[in-house]
Design a protein around this motif. Sequence first.
Motif, short mmCIF file in Angstrom:
data_model
loop_
_atom_site.label_atom_id
_atom_site.label_comp_id
_atom_site.label_asym_id
_atom_site.label_seq_id
_atom_site.Cartn_x
_atom_site.Cartn_y
_atom_site.Cartn_z
N GLU A 133 5.23 3.73 61.27
CA GLU A 133 5.66 2.56 60.48
C GLU A 133 4.45 1.85 59.88
N HIS A 134 3.35 1.79 60.61
CA HIS A 134 2.11 1.21 60.06
C HIS A 134 1.64 2.04 58.85
N VAL A 135 1.62 3.35 59.04
CA VAL A 135 1.15 4.22 57.96
C VAL A 135 2.07 4.10 56.75
N ASP A 136 3.39 4.08 56.96
CA ASP A 136 4.33 3.91 55.85
C ASP A 136 3.99 2.65 55.04
N TYR A 137 3.77 1.55 55.73
CA TYR A 137 3.48 0.28 55.06
C TYR A 137 2.13 0.33 54.33
N ILE A 138 1.11 0.82 55.02
CA ILE A 138 -0.24 0.81 54.46
C ILE A 138 -0.36 1.77 53.28
N LEU A 139 0.30 2.93 53.34
CA LEU A 139 0.20 3.90 52.25
C LEU A 139 0.66 3.32 50.91
N GLN A 140 1.63 2.41 50.95
CA GLN A 140 2.09 1.76 49.71
C GLN A 140 0.94 1.05 49.00
N HIS A 141 -0.01 0.57 49.79
CA HIS A 141 -1.11 -0.23 49.24
C HIS A 141 -2.36 0.59 48.95
N PHE A 197 -2.88 10.87 52.47
CA PHE A 197 -4.02 10.02 52.09
C PHE A 197 -5.31 10.70 52.51
N LEU A 198 -6.35 10.51 51.69
CA LEU A 198 -7.67 11.06 52.00
C LEU A 198 -8.74 10.17 51.41
N ASN A 199 -9.68 9.76 52.24
CA ASN A 199 -10.90 9.11 51.79
C ASN A 199 -12.00 9.52 52.77
N PRO A 200 -13.21 9.02 52.66
CA PRO A 200 -14.26 9.50 53.57
C PRO A 200 -13.98 9.25 55.06
N ASP A 201 -13.14 8.28 55.39
CA ASP A 201 -12.90 7.95 56.79
C ASP A 201 -11.52 8.35 57.30
N PHE A 202 -10.54 8.53 56.43
CA PHE A 202 -9.18 8.82 56.86
C PHE A 202 -8.63 10.05 56.16
N GLY A 249 12.94 13.57 65.80
CA GLY A 249 12.25 12.84 66.87
C GLY A 249 10.78 13.18 66.97
N LEU A 250 10.22 13.75 65.91
CA LEU A 250 8.81 14.13 65.91
C LEU A 250 8.00 13.15 65.06
N ARG A 251 6.69 13.25 65.16
CA ARG A 251 5.81 12.39 64.38
C ARG A 251 5.94 12.70 62.89
N LYS A 252 5.92 11.67 62.08
CA LYS A 252 5.99 11.82 60.64
C LYS A 252 4.60 12.14 60.07
N TYR A 253 3.57 11.49 60.62
CA TYR A 253 2.21 11.63 60.10
C TYR A 253 1.27 12.17 61.16
N PHE A 254 0.28 12.90 60.70
CA PHE A 254 -0.84 13.32 61.52
C PHE A 254 -2.04 12.56 60.96
N VAL A 255 -2.51 11.59 61.74
CA VAL A 255 -3.57 10.70 61.28
C VAL A 255 -4.88 11.16 61.91
N PHE A 256 -5.84 11.45 61.04
CA PHE A 256 -7.18 11.84 61.47
C PHE A 256 -8.17 10.81 60.94
N VAL A 257 -9.15 10.49 61.77
CA VAL A 257 -10.20 9.56 61.38
C VAL A 257 -11.53 10.28 61.58
N HIS A 258 -12.42 10.14 60.59
CA HIS A 258 -13.74 10.75 60.73
C HIS A 258 -14.34 10.24 62.03
N TYR A 300 -6.21 -0.37 56.33
CA TYR A 300 -5.70 -1.44 55.45
C TYR A 300 -6.84 -2.13 54.71
N ASN A 301 -8.03 -2.11 55.29
CA ASN A 301 -9.21 -2.70 54.62
C ASN A 301 -9.51 -2.02 53.29
N VAL A 302 -9.10 -0.76 53.14
CA VAL A 302 -9.29 -0.07 51.85
C VAL A 302 -8.61 -0.87 50.75
N TYR A 303 -7.39 -1.31 51.02
CA TYR A 303 -6.64 -2.15 50.08
C TYR A 303 -7.18 -3.57 50.04
#
Length: 189
Positions: free
Chosen positions: A28-36, A115-120, A133-142, A159-162
């Motif tokens: 849900e966090h990723v859904d919201y943040i991706l919009q921005h 989403f892709l940037n140098p850190d995410f 019932g599975l994860r929607k996103y696979f979130v990787f951080v450098h 979210y700081n990117v936005y």
Amino acid sequence: MALNIPFLNDLAKAFSDELPKDLGNLDEHVDYILQHVQPYSEDLREHSFWYNRRWKEVRDDAGFHESILHVFSETGEYLLAVDGNIIPGRWRHLGAENSMILEMGGKSELFDLAFLNPDFFILQKHGDQTRKGLRKYFVFVHEPAARNYDWRNLMELLYNVYRSDSGRFMIWIFIILVVLAVVMFLSLG
């Protein structure tokens, strides 16, 4: 009574720097943040952003204590390291699409870039995973950016990117307002 005017609601959100606290889980966090942050995303053709880097997997599961790293080499080799134990695989970019196939242990899975940037680096497995019932996103951080942050702190970083760009927008609005005030003041005199 609050007005429900979409344009004004969007404008108010642009001036808000806070990430809402009631978003719930990681997806849900990723859904919201991706919009921005979507306008600031690179695509998979930008190899320098994701090749040969150690990507730490982020999850919001309370029982998740493993250190999971993902490494994508430019030769198509994919390494999954779980607490230092390596599981080899392969990856393949699908032409002009922002999609990739990950092959490991005789299984192949299709992922779309979210989403892709140098850190995410955020991938979404193709299909409706949440219905299963599975994860929607696979979130990787450098790995150096991840430090020992928990998933909520990492969502603040994403979210700081936005937020940092929205701050520049606010500066430009302020400058325009000052210029308009000076012009109006000079035109009156």
